[in-house]
Design a protein around this motif. Sequence first.
Motif, mmCIF file in Angstrom:
data_model
loop_
_atom_site.group_PDB
_atom_site.id
_atom_site.type_symbol
_atom_site.label_atom_id
_atom_site.label_comp_id
_atom_site.label_asym_id
_atom_site.label_seq_id
_atom_site.Cartn_x
_atom_site.Cartn_y
_atom_site.Cartn_z
ATOM 1 N N MET A 1 1.628 -3.984 -8.360
ATOM 2 C CA MET A 1 2.419 -2.835 -8.788
ATOM 3 C C MET A 1 2.575 -2.822 -10.309
ATOM 4 N N TRP A 2 2.826 -3.977 -10.904
ATOM 5 C CA TRP A 2 2.970 -4.049 -12.358
ATOM 6 C C TRP A 2 1.688 -3.617 -13.053
ATOM 7 N N GLU A 3 0.549 -4.079 -12.545
ATOM 8 C CA GLU A 3 -0.730 -3.699 -13.152
ATOM 9 C C GLU A 3 -0.967 -2.198 -13.022
ATOM 10 N N LEU A 4 -0.548 -1.618 -11.895
ATOM 11 C CA LEU A 4 -0.684 -0.178 -11.701
ATOM 12 C C LEU A 4 0.141 0.584 -12.733
ATOM 13 N N LEU A 5 1.363 0.156 -12.962
ATOM 14 C CA LEU A 5 2.222 0.839 -13.928
ATOM 15 C C LEU A 5 1.665 0.697 -15.349
ATOM 16 N N ARG A 6 1.102 -0.461 -15.653
ATOM 17 C CA ARG A 6 0.461 -0.627 -16.971
ATOM 18 C C ARG A 6 -0.725 0.326 -17.113
ATOM 19 N N GLN A 7 -1.491 0.483 -16.041
ATOM 20 C CA GLN A 7 -2.651 1.374 -16.077
ATOM 21 C C GLN A 7 -2.218 2.823 -16.277
ATOM 22 N N ILE A 8 -1.130 3.209 -15.617
ATOM 23 C CA ILE A 8 -0.611 4.571 -15.786
ATOM 24 C C ILE A 8 -0.263 4.824 -17.242
ATOM 25 N N ARG A 9 0.371 3.850 -17.874
ATOM 26 C CA ARG A 9 0.741 4.012 -19.278
ATOM 27 C C ARG A 9 -0.482 4.073 -20.185
ATOM 28 N N GLU B 1 13.795 0.574 -8.673
ATOM 29 C CA GLU B 1 13.426 -0.721 -8.079
ATOM 30 C C GLU B 1 12.029 -0.635 -7.436
ATOM 31 N N PRO B 2 10.983 -0.341 -8.209
ATOM 32 C CA PRO B 2 9.669 -0.063 -7.624
ATOM 33 C C PRO B 2 9.051 -1.213 -6.855
ATOM 34 N N SER B 3 9.395 -2.458 -7.194
ATOM 35 C CA SER B 3 8.784 -3.586 -6.481
ATOM 36 C C SER B 3 9.748 -4.259 -5.515
ATOM 37 N N SER B 4 10.883 -3.610 -5.245
ATOM 38 C CA SER B 4 11.867 -4.174 -4.324
ATOM 39 C C SER B 4 11.260 -4.311 -2.925
ATOM 40 N N GLY B 5 11.426 -5.471 -2.323
ATOM 41 C CA GLY B 5 10.932 -5.702 -0.971
ATOM 42 C C GLY B 5 9.478 -6.101 -0.896
ATOM 43 N N LEU B 6 8.767 -6.138 -2.029
ATOM 44 C CA LEU B 6 7.362 -6.509 -2.017
ATOM 45 C C LEU B 6 7.211 -8.020 -2.185
ATOM 46 N N ASP B 7 6.145 -8.562 -1.623
ATOM 47 C CA ASP B 7 5.849 -9.980 -1.837
ATOM 48 C C ASP B 7 5.351 -10.159 -3.271
ATOM 49 N N PRO B 8 5.360 -11.402 -3.786
ATOM 50 C CA PRO B 8 4.985 -11.625 -5.191
ATOM 51 C C PRO B 8 3.619 -11.068 -5.574
ATOM 52 N N GLN B 9 2.628 -11.182 -4.680
ATOM 53 C CA GLN B 9 1.300 -10.667 -5.003
ATOM 54 C C GLN B 9 1.310 -9.148 -5.118
ATOM 55 N N SER B 10 1.974 -8.470 -4.174
ATOM 56 C CA SER B 10 2.059 -7.010 -4.222
ATOM 57 C C SER B 10 2.854 -6.548 -5.429
ATOM 58 N N MET C 1 0.837 -1.209 0.000
ATOM 59 C CA MET C 1 0.000 0.000 0.000
ATOM 60 C C MET C 1 0.868 1.254 0.000
ATOM 61 N N ARG C 2 1.937 1.235 0.787
ATOM 62 C CA ARG C 2 2.834 2.405 0.818
ATOM 63 C C ARG C 2 3.478 2.633 -0.538
ATOM 64 N N ARG C 3 3.879 1.536 -1.192
ATOM 65 C CA ARG C 3 4.510 1.685 -2.503
ATOM 66 C C ARG C 3 3.520 2.270 -3.501
ATOM 67 N N ARG C 4 2.263 1.825 -3.469
ATOM 68 C CA ARG C 4 1.258 2.365 -4.380
ATOM 69 C C ARG C 4 0.985 3.830 -4.079
ATOM 70 N N LEU C 5 0.966 4.184 -2.798
ATOM 71 C CA LEU C 5 0.774 5.581 -2.422
ATOM 72 C C LEU C 5 1.903 6.446 -2.966
ATOM 73 N N GLU C 6 3.126 5.940 -2.899
ATOM 74 C CA GLU C 6 4.258 6.742 -3.350
ATOM 75 C C GLU C 6 4.257 6.929 -4.859
ATOM 76 N N VAL C 7 3.791 5.921 -5.589
ATOM 77 C CA VAL C 7 3.634 6.092 -7.037
ATOM 78 C C VAL C 7 2.582 7.157 -7.317
ATOM 79 N N ALA C 8 1.446 7.090 -6.609
ATOM 80 C CA ALA C 8 0.391 8.093 -6.791
ATOM 81 C C ALA C 8 0.896 9.487 -6.442
#
Length: 336
Positions: free
Chosen positions: A177-185, A164-173, A143-150
Motif C-alpha cells: 500500500m505504501w509503494e502504491l501511494l508513492r507511485q500515485i504521488r 487509516e489506509p493500511s489499517s487491518g492489513l498484514d505487514p506485507q500488504s 487487494m480490496r484496499r488497493r481496489l478502493e484506492v484505485a
Amino acid sequence: MSAESKAVEVTGLTKRFGSFTAVDNVSFDMPDGEVFGYLGPNGAGKTTLMRMLTTLIIPTSGSAKVAGFDIVKNPAAVRRQIGVISQAMTSDLDLTGYENMDVYGRFYGVPARERKERIGYLLEMVGLSSRSGELVATYSGGMRRRLEVARGLVHRPKILFLDEPSSGLDPQSRRVMWELLRQIRQESSTTIFLTTHYMEEADALCSRIAIIDDGKIVVLGNPEQLKREIPGSDIVSLVVEAPSDPLVDCVKALPFVRNLHVEDETLRVYVDNGATSLPALMDAIRSYGGRVLSAGIHEQSLEDVFIHFTGKSIREGEAKKVSLLVGAGVPQRWGR
C-alpha cells in the motif's frame, strides 16, 4: 504561500458532540501536491476532522476550504474535487473489480470512453488487471484496499483523503500500500491527506505531519524537523523494578541526560550517545539501590516525538475508539 496554491485551508475548526469535543480549534494549511499526515491514537479526532473536510458532518465552529471551496457553503463543489478512501472497506462484494470501478466512474459522470481507459490504467497501477473480472468477494484484504484506492482516483480528484489506509492489513500488504501511494504521488499531482496511528507509515509517506492528541494539534512539521526538536540523538530505555521518585530524580540529574520520561517501570532517557551512556546509567541506578530488568538503545523516531510532546505513548489512546462502520467520528458513548 499564496491562496491559489492551497489545497486545504483549516481555521479554528471545532466539532463537539454534546459536552464532548472531538476536534478542538484545529488550524493548518496544505499546499497543492503535499502528502500531509494527521497522526494520533484512535479516538483523538482524526476521522472526525476528515469527515468534516469531506462534507459528511458540519463543524460546530471554525471554517475550512477544500480545493478553494467552503465545506459548509459549497459542499457539492468540494465533493466533485475529492476522492475518499474510508477506513471501512466499501467496495461491493457482489460486483467484479471492474464493475466497482465503473459504477463509481458513472456516479461522477466520467464519459464512457474516458472511464474505460482510466479504469484500465488504474487497475494496472494497483496490480489488479488480471483479477478485474472476478468478484470482489474473492479478493484478499490487501487487494480490496488497493481496489478502493484505485476507485477513489477514477474521476481524477485534486485531493485524495485516506482514513487509516493500511489499517487491518498484514505487514506485507501494508508495504504494498505504501509503494502504491508513492507511485500515485510520482505519477500525478494529487494532494494526499492521510490519517494514521502508525508512526512508521507517517514517517515513510508524509512530507509534513500534524501530531494530535485529544482533538488538538500538538505540533506540526516535517518528520526530520520534529525529530531534531527532541534533545538528545539516542533514547536509552531502561525497565527498572519499582522506580522511586528519588531514583528518577537521580537519573535526571546526571550531566549527560538531556531529558527523561517515565512510563510505568520504563525510564526513557534522552542522551547524545547511547552506547557510552548506557553503562553509566545502569551504574547510577544500581548505586541508588535500583534494579535494571532490561535495557535497550534506539535512535529517535516519531514515537519519541509523540511522547516528547504529549508525555505519553500513542498506544495509551488505543482504547478510545470510534465505530467506523456505524458512523465514524462519533464516540461510541454517544450511541453511534
